[in-house]
Write an enzyme that holds these catalytic residues in place. Structure first.
Site, short mmCIF file in Angstrom:
data_model
loop_
_atom_site.label_atom_id
_atom_site.label_comp_id
_atom_site.label_asym_id
_atom_site.label_seq_id
_atom_site.Cartn_x
_atom_site.Cartn_y
_atom_site.Cartn_z
N GLU A 74 0.82 -1.22 0.00
CA GLU A 74 0.00 0.00 0.00
C GLU A 74 0.85 1.27 0.00
O GLU A 74 0.34 2.35 0.29
CB GLU A 74 -0.91 0.02 1.24
CG GLU A 74 -1.93 -1.09 1.29
CD GLU A 74 -3.09 -0.88 0.33
OE1 GLU A 74 -2.92 -0.17 -0.68
OE2 GLU A 74 -4.15 -1.44 0.60
N HIS A 95 -7.19 -1.34 10.05
CA HIS A 95 -8.57 -1.80 9.87
C HIS A 95 -9.25 -1.81 11.25
O HIS A 95 -9.71 -2.86 11.71
CB HIS A 95 -8.60 -3.21 9.25
CG HIS A 95 -7.80 -3.34 7.99
ND1 HIS A 95 -7.32 -4.54 7.53
CD2 HIS A 95 -7.41 -2.42 7.07
CE1 HIS A 95 -6.65 -4.36 6.40
NE2 HIS A 95 -6.68 -3.08 6.11
P1 13P Z 1 0.84 -4.86 3.42
O1 13P Z 1 1.16 -6.07 4.25
O2 13P Z 1 1.39 -5.02 2.01
O3 13P Z 1 1.32 -3.60 4.07
O4 13P Z 1 -0.73 -4.77 3.26
C1 13P Z 1 -1.54 -4.82 4.41
C2 13P Z 1 -2.88 -4.16 4.24
O5 13P Z 1 -3.49 -3.80 5.22
C3 13P Z 1 -3.47 -3.97 2.92
O6 13P Z 1 -4.60 -3.15 3.03
#
Ligand code: 13P
Length: 254
Positions: A74, A95
């Site tokens: 990201e 999240h």
């Molecule tokens: P990454 O492990 O690549 O940082 O992705 C985690 C994530 O939360 C994607 O939305």
């Protein structure tokens, strides 16, 4: 702040994120822009609960690797925010369950229910869904970045950013806390919005104290309806939602 202290703080924020259940498994990512423009970022597919300093990826502002760690998938989201907001030095994406529940329900966190949130965070708009790690996602986020300090991403999660790592983290915390209170107040029969005059006073306080810049007046939230229209030279500006609403009314002949 020196690089070593920044790395230590980045690890502390990762651990806090995991301990608070703002992320599980390898979810989420955190980055910091150093004074020389290099980016420290969490590596992809790594638990934030088990992050250590030696795992931190380093890139330039184009996302090119400067060490042997593969930065978050990201990273483009973080780089978009750094490009759009020269004042921003750190980005936290997670999240968190209550904030993400809003994002899943298709709701922004934009009701004037808490005075402190109007003062220190402002509205949190909802960017339409875009596939994580692709241009789709950054395209949907881009219109909101300039005026807001945190965003929800539909069916995905939340991102907050600030002048340093702790401000980015604090904003993520405020987002999650506000979403939780909003949900709980709905269970108790519904929240009561602050009246317009109280909101006006809070906005005056926040501008006088410099909690949020004047650009926060252009936020996409219903209680700032008066702000998007600028007087002078016949020039007006609209939030993205207002423009979409206007165009759909024109198309539907309303
Ligand atoms: P990454 O492990 O690549 O940082 O992705 C985690 C994530 O939360 C994607 O939305």
């Amino acid at each position: 702040m020196d690089e070593q202290t920044t790395k230590r703080d980045l690890i502390r924020v990762c651990h806090l994120m995991y301990e608070r259940s703002y992320v599980v498994s390898s979810d989420g990512n955190v980055s910091v822009r150093l004074d020389d423009g290099r980016i420290l970022a969490t590596p992809t597919m790594t638990s934030k609960g088990r992050m250590t300093e030696d795992l931190i990826a380093i890139t330039d502002l184009e996302g090119r690797a400067l060490n042997d760690r593969k930065a978050s998938s990201e990273l483009a989201m973080h780089l978009l925010i750094y490009r759009e907001r020269p004042d921003v030095k750190a980005v936290c994406h997670a999240h968190p369950p209550h904030g993400t529940a809003f994002a899943v329900a298709g709701l922004a966190i934009d009701q004037p229910i808490l005075s402190e949130v109007i003062l220190t965070l402002g509205c949190v708009p909802l960017a339409a869904y875009g596939t994580p790690s692709t241009d789709e996602l950054t395209r949907e986020m881009q219109p909101f970045v300039k005026h807001h300090n945190a965003l929800l991403m539909a069916n995905h999660g939340a991102v907050a950013y600030g002048a340093d790592l702790w401000q980015a983290w604090d904003r993520l915390e405020t987002l999650e806390h506000t979403a939780k209170i909003a949900i709980l107040s709905r269970v108790l029969g519904g929240s009561k919005n602050l009246p317009a005059d109280a909101i006006e006073k809070l906005i005056n306080v926040r501008e006088a104290a410099g909690y949020l810049g004047e650009s926060a007046r252009g936020q996409a939230c219903g209680y700032l309806r008066e702000s998007p229209v600028e007087n002078g030279a016949g020039k007006i500006s609209l939030t993205r939602e207002e423009l979409v609403e206007l165009l759909s009314q024109a198309v539907n002949g309303k």
